[in-house]
Design an enzyme around this catalytic site. Structure first.
Site, PDB file in Angstrom:
ATOM      1  N   ASP A  15       0.819  -1.221   0.000  1.00  0.00           N
ATOM      2  CA  ASP A  15       0.000   0.000   0.000  1.00  0.00           C
ATOM      3  C   ASP A  15       0.849   1.266   0.000  1.00  0.00           C
ATOM      4  OD1 ASP A  15      -2.325  -1.666   0.238  1.00  0.00           O
ATOM      5  OD2 ASP A  15      -1.735  -1.960   2.326  1.00  0.00           O
ATOM      6  N   GLY A  17       1.504   2.969  -2.618  1.00  0.00           N
ATOM      7  CA  GLY A  17       1.094   3.846  -3.721  1.00  0.00           C
ATOM      8  C   GLY A  17       1.830   3.499  -5.008  1.00  0.00           C
ATOM      9  N   ARG A  20      -0.182   4.456  -8.331  1.00  0.00           N
ATOM     10  CA  ARG A  20      -0.199   5.858  -8.759  1.00  0.00           C
ATOM     11  C   ARG A  20       1.155   6.298  -9.341  1.00  0.00           C
ATOM     12  NH1 ARG A  20       0.713  10.172  -4.939  1.00  0.00           N
ATOM     13  NH2 ARG A  20      -0.382  11.335  -6.526  1.00  0.00           N
ATOM     14  N   HIS A  43      -4.263  -1.895  -6.200  1.00  0.00           N
ATOM     15  CA  HIS A  43      -3.515  -0.734  -6.694  1.00  0.00           C
ATOM     16  C   HIS A  43      -4.517   0.337  -7.137  1.00  0.00           C
ATOM     17  CE1 HIS A  43       0.237  -3.443  -7.496  1.00  0.00           C
ATOM     18  NE2 HIS A  43      -0.140  -3.411  -6.248  1.00  0.00           N
ATOM     19  N   GLN A 232       2.208  -6.308  -3.528  1.00  0.00           N
ATOM     20  CA  GLN A 232       2.566  -6.386  -2.106  1.00  0.00           C
ATOM     21  C   GLN A 232       3.881  -5.616  -1.896  1.00  0.00           C
ATOM     22  OE1 GLN A 232       1.555  -9.635  -3.662  1.00  0.00           O
ATOM     23  NE2 GLN A 232      -0.405  -8.732  -3.265  1.00  0.00           N
ATOM     24  N   GLY A 464      -0.658  13.912  -2.428  1.00  0.00           N
ATOM     25  CA  GLY A 464      -2.111  13.743  -2.453  1.00  0.00           C
ATOM     26  C   GLY A 464      -2.395  12.521  -3.304  1.00  0.00           C
TER      27      GLY A 464
HETATM   28  P1  IMP Z   1      -2.324 -12.953   1.467  1.00  0.00           P
HETATM   29  O1  IMP Z   1      -1.415 -12.400   0.435  1.00  0.00           O
HETATM   30  O2  IMP Z   1      -3.781 -12.681   1.181  1.00  0.00           O
HETATM   31  O3  IMP Z   1      -2.050 -14.394   1.755  1.00  0.00           O
HETATM   32  O4  IMP Z   1      -2.036 -12.185   2.841  1.00  0.00           O
HETATM   33  C1  IMP Z   1      -0.820 -12.337   3.557  1.00  0.00           C
HETATM   34  C2  IMP Z   1      -0.434 -11.039   4.250  1.00  0.00           C
HETATM   35  O5  IMP Z   1      -0.057 -10.080   3.268  1.00  0.00           O
HETATM   36  C3  IMP Z   1      -1.552 -10.396   5.054  1.00  0.00           C
HETATM   37  O6  IMP Z   1      -0.985  -9.735   6.161  1.00  0.00           O
HETATM   38  C4  IMP Z   1      -2.139  -9.377   4.093  1.00  0.00           C
HETATM   39  O7  IMP Z   1      -2.793  -8.321   4.755  1.00  0.00           O
HETATM   40  C5  IMP Z   1      -0.883  -8.904   3.389  1.00  0.00           C
HETATM   41  N1  IMP Z   1      -1.132  -8.414   2.033  1.00  0.00           N
HETATM   42  C6  IMP Z   1      -1.390  -9.154   0.944  1.00  0.00           C
HETATM   43  N2  IMP Z   1      -1.542  -8.377  -0.123  1.00  0.00           N
HETATM   44  C7  IMP Z   1      -1.347  -7.118   0.275  1.00  0.00           C
HETATM   45  C8  IMP Z   1      -1.344  -5.849  -0.406  1.00  0.00           C
HETATM   46  O8  IMP Z   1      -1.527  -5.740  -1.624  1.00  0.00           O
HETATM   47  N3  IMP Z   1      -1.092  -4.764   0.389  1.00  0.00           N
HETATM   48  C9  IMP Z   1      -0.839  -4.869   1.702  1.00  0.00           C
HETATM   49  N4  IMP Z   1      -0.821  -6.022   2.365  1.00  0.00           N
HETATM   50  C10 IMP Z   1      -1.080  -7.143   1.660  1.00  0.00           C
END
Ligand code: IMP
Length: 474
Positions: A15, A17, A20, A43, A232, A464
């Protein structure tokens, strides 16, 4: 002329960004490509008149000549992908002839989602079946039956696909001694009906399937430029992150050249994205978290209606929280002000100060050449607190010993205490600033310190969420 590839990845817990930044730099490229993850990603692209949250489709959608590639390293939920495609097209964006999905991607099946809800709670997964799908990819077969159903297989051999869906579903229920749920993926249907539906719906993806594993290689060797879009983030890498509180794929830059279907000889540079105030969703260590364990616990309760955006906005007086002596309160206020709620799951994100140990460490892990820093405008909120300045983490301390790297194990990561330094408050409203020169001295000082400590040049600053609220640094 040979083309090249750049890789963009997240340097924190996700997360940051990334979407963007991609939207802002995409004009330099011909293709954006995903190389890992699946619908767990969220995203966000925010234009003046619309906001689109992408989960599986690469972020270059707003650039009409851009090709969008989903590499073999990804896992796909065909139903979600079709819905997402529809939503994009409803916004007047054409994907025909642009979207290419590798036929080697792994399909997320009902038993993956069932299993994720059953065993993923402790980690706090997004319940998208990501972990079980990657696990089945590695297992390949259970000795008798297929476990890794790929998108090409699903489309080419519907009968085999149906059997795979049903066998795996029944076996999972039997193995875990589960009661068969009434609802399959939120719908009151039998698993047989669901299997039929998945197989039938997948046919509508036929025209988007990439049948040539050398598709990207051929384009790039012919002069095209590709931007790999990480999903991620580094701290969620299946091996290098805070195991087991991670996702199930490799999220670091090197994996672009496995899951992205291009050899590394085309690599030009690595681009890192970070946020000036950090966040994390799900459980696991977070050294710089405001409120520490209490915040982790509070946010873990925040599923469904509790502690979501509406709830917190109504319940709390933000000004009062900011003035609190309790860091948990400051974290809640910063979450509300920064609208830090999961793009995919709507969960409250845990909030923390910028961790410069992590930033420097992860720039090295990924070999980052240039950096983008988002949410710099939100630093202004610290000037409304009783803190001494903008807090940043400069070192970790474990058992009285100071270290400058992220410990390898989760136990040590949990034990690490942040050594905090305070930087001068920023009081300027940064959201309308368009040029670096127009930033106040305190904001410039903040940027310079980040550059020195990360060892990377900052090329862009997010002030922003909107596309135009972005300062490019030459
Ligand atoms: P999973 O990928 O759904 O198995 O989640 C495993 C961990 O990664 C958890 O703590 C989720 O909240 C985190 N996670 C998975 N995808 C994202 C993402 O796109 N952004 C932030 N955290 C993520």
């Amino acid at each position: 002329m040979k083309g090249y590839s750049d890789v963009l990845i997240g340097l924190q817990y996700g997360d940051e960004g990334k979407g963007r930044v991609i939207d802002n730099i995409a004009e330099e490229y011909d293709i954006t490509a995903r190389f890992g993850g699946g619908p767990n990603a969220g995203h966000t692209l925010e234009l003046s008149d619309r906001k689109i949250i992408l989960h599986g489709i690469p972020s270059g959608i707003h650039h009409p000549n851009m090709q969008l590639y989903v590499g073999s390293g990804c896992v796909v939920n065909t139903e979600k992908l079709i819905k997402e495609k529809q939503e994009i097209e409803n916004n007047g964006i054409n994907l025909n002839g642009r979207l290419q999905i590798s036929d080697q991607t792994t399909v997320i099946l009902p038993h993956h989602i069932l299993l994720d809800t059953f065993i993923g709670k402790e980690i706090g997964t997004t319940n998208n079946g990501i972990g079980p799908a990657y696990a089945d990819r590695a297992l390949r077969s259970d000795g008798k039956r297929l476990k890794n159903l790929r998108l090409g297989d699903l489309i080419d051999d519907p009968e085999c696909a149906k059997k795979t869906i049903l066998n795996n579903y029944y076996n999972t229920i039997a193995f875990y001694n589960m009661k068969a749920p009434d609802y399959i993926l939120g719908e009151k249907k039998s698993i047989k009906q669901k299997a039929e539906e998945i197989v039938e719906l997948a046919q509508s993806l036929k025209k988007y399937i990439c049948r040539n594993p050398l598709w990207l290689e051929e384009l790039v060797s012919d002069g095209k430029k590709v931007l790999f879009e990480g999903a991620q983030a580094t701290m969620l890498d299946v091996a290098k992150g805070t195991v087991p509180y991670v996702t199930s794929s490799h999220t670091i830059a090197g994996n672009a050249y496995v899951g992205g279907d291009l050899p590394p000889k085309y690599h030009r540079k690595t681009i890192g994205v970070a946020k000036a105030i950090m966040s994390r969703v799900g459980n696991g260590p977070f050294v710089s978290e405001f409120g520490g364990k209490l915040s982790e616990y509070y946010c873990a309760q925040g599923k469904g209606k509790k502690h979501n955006e509406k709830y917190e906005n109504k319940k709390y007086d933000i000004e009062k929280l900011l003035k609190s002596d309790n860091l948990l309160d400051i974290g809640i206020a910063l979450r509300i002000l920064g609208q830090e709620y999961g793009a995919t799951t709507k969960r409250p994100r845990r909030i923390g100060m910028l961790d410069l140990v992590m930033l420097a460490h992860n720039c090295k892990v990924n070999g980052v050449d240039e950096l983008y820093l988002n949410k710099v405008d939100k630093l202004v909120d610290f000037s409304k607190t009783k803190l001494k300045g903008i807090p940043v983490v400069r070192e970790y301390e474990i058992d009285g010993i100071k270290i400058n790297h992220i410990p390898g194990t989760t136990k040590m990561n949990r034990e690490a205490k942040p050594v905090i330094e305070y930087l001068p408050f920023i009081k300027q409203d940064l959201s309308s600033v368009k040029k670096y020169e127009d930033l106040c001295p305190e904001a410039k000082e903040f940027i310079t310190i980040v550059e020195i400590l990360s060892g990377c040049k900052i090329k862009g600053i997010g002030v922003g969420a909107k596309r135009e609220e972005f300062i490019k640094v030459e």
